[in-house]
Scaffold this active site. Sequence first.
Site, short mmCIF file in Angstrom:
data_model
loop_
_atom_site.label_atom_id
_atom_site.label_comp_id
_atom_site.label_asym_id
_atom_site.label_seq_id
_atom_site.Cartn_x
_atom_site.Cartn_y
_atom_site.Cartn_z
N ASP A 7 0.88 -1.19 0.00
CA ASP A 7 0.00 0.00 0.00
C ASP A 7 0.91 1.23 0.00
OD1 ASP A 7 -2.33 1.64 0.34
OD2 ASP A 7 -1.90 1.80 2.47
N SER A 8 0.27 2.38 -0.21
CA SER A 8 1.03 3.63 -0.16
C SER A 8 1.45 3.97 1.27
CB SER A 8 0.18 4.76 -0.73
OG SER A 8 -1.02 4.84 0.02
N TYR A 39 -0.59 8.63 -2.36
CA TYR A 39 -0.59 8.37 -3.81
C TYR A 39 -1.76 9.11 -4.49
CZ TYR A 39 2.74 4.39 -3.66
OH TYR A 39 3.85 3.59 -3.54
N GLY A 40 -2.77 9.41 -3.68
CA GLY A 40 -4.05 9.88 -4.21
C GLY A 40 -3.99 11.12 -5.07
N CYS A 70 -4.09 -1.35 -2.08
CA CYS A 70 -4.22 0.09 -2.22
C CYS A 70 -5.17 0.32 -3.39
CB CYS A 70 -2.85 0.70 -2.52
SG CYS A 70 -2.88 2.45 -2.90
N ASN A 71 -6.27 1.00 -3.13
CA ASN A 71 -7.25 1.23 -4.20
C ASN A 71 -6.68 2.11 -5.30
OD1 ASN A 71 -10.26 0.36 -3.20
ND2 ASN A 71 -8.91 0.84 -1.50
N THR A 72 -5.88 3.09 -4.90
CA THR A 72 -5.32 4.02 -5.89
C THR A 72 -4.40 3.26 -6.85
OG1 THR A 72 -5.39 5.68 -4.15
CG2 THR A 72 -4.15 6.24 -6.14
N GLU A 149 -3.26 8.45 9.01
CA GLU A 149 -1.80 8.31 9.16
C GLU A 149 -1.32 8.96 10.46
OE1 GLU A 149 0.88 6.96 7.04
OE2 GLU A 149 -0.61 5.94 5.80
N CYS A 180 -10.76 3.03 -0.16
CA CYS A 180 -9.38 3.39 0.18
C CYS A 180 -9.04 2.56 1.40
CB CYS A 180 -9.28 4.88 0.50
SG CYS A 180 -7.69 5.36 1.20
N THR A 181 -7.89 1.92 1.38
CA THR A 181 -7.60 0.97 2.46
C THR A 181 -7.32 1.67 3.81
OG1 THR A 181 -5.32 0.90 1.68
CG2 THR A 181 -6.78 -0.88 0.97
N HIS A 182 -7.19 2.98 3.79
CA HIS A 182 -7.06 3.70 5.06
C HIS A 182 -8.42 3.85 5.76
CE1 HIS A 182 -3.10 4.85 3.60
NE2 HIS A 182 -2.84 5.45 4.74
N1 DGN Z 1 -4.58 3.58 0.92
C1 DGN Z 1 -4.61 4.14 -0.39
C2 DGN Z 1 -5.80 3.64 -1.19
O1 DGN Z 1 -6.40 2.61 -0.85
O2 DGN Z 1 -6.11 4.27 -2.20
C3 DGN Z 1 -4.61 5.64 -0.46
C4 DGN Z 1 -3.76 6.42 0.45
C5 DGN Z 1 -3.10 7.54 -0.27
O3 DGN Z 1 -2.05 7.31 -0.80
N2 DGN Z 1 -3.68 8.69 -0.34
#
Ligand code: DGN
Length: 216
Positions: A7-8, A39-40, A70-72, A149, A180-182
Site C-alpha cells: 500500500d502507499s 498516492y491519491g 491500495c485502491n489508488t 496516518e 481506500c484501504t485507510h
Molecule cells: N490507501 C490508499 C488507497 O487505498 O487508495 C490511499 C492512500 C493515499 O495514498 N492517499
Amino acid sequence: MSIGVFDSGIGGLTVLKEIRKVLPNEKIYYFGDTARVPYGEKTKELIIRYSKEIVEFLLEKDVSAIVVACNTATALALEELKEIFKIPIIGVIEAGARTAINTTKNGKIGVIGTKATIKSGKYEEEIKLFSKNVKIFQKACPLFVPAVEEGILRGKLVNQIIKTYLDDFNEKIDTLILGCTHYPLLKDAISKIYPNMKIVDPAKETALDLKEILKK
Ligand code: DGN
C-alpha cells in the site's frame, strides 16, 4: 509459500489483517510506502512507476502472489502490473464492487476514495460489470488519509470531516464502499454517525479471492 502485500502507507494493514485470518500460516511481506504517501494526488505514470518498483522488491523476497492493498494503485496500475509480471497479482476494487452489489437493497451505492481513485472511474466500471441497474454516487475524501496516518480515528475533528464529506450521501445511498484501504480505520466513527448505512470494506472479500487463487 509467501505473499507480498503493498500500500502507499499503513492503510493496507487493514487488508493484511483479513488475509491473516484466512491464511494464518503463510509468510507475508508487507510494504507500506510511507516515504511517498499519499498516492491519491499523484499522476498515473508515477503510481505505475512506484508500484512496479515495489513489486520488483517483493519478487526479490520470492513471493508467489501479490495483493495490491491500495485502491489508488489498483485503479491506476493493476492492469500494467498484470501485463508485466507473471505471478498472480490481485487488487481490491473488483472484490469491493462485488460485495457492494451483494449488499445493496435499493441499488444506490456510494463510493469514497482518493482523488485519483474516484477520477479513474474504476469502481463504477467494475460495479456496472456486475449490474447496470444501480446508481452510483462517488466522492473523493482526501482529508481522511492524513487523519488516519496521524492516528486520529475518533473525536470531534474526525466527526466534522466525516460529516462534511458524507452528509449528502446519507439521504441517497444504502451502501457505502470504503474505496481506500485507510478508511476502514474510520469505519466505527462513520457507522456511529450513519447507523443505517451498510459499509463495505473490500478487504475481506479480497482475502478470500487470494485464498482461492493460491489454491489453484
Ligand atoms: N490507501 C490508499 C488507497 O487505498 O487508495 C490511499 C492512500 C493515499 O495514498 N492517499
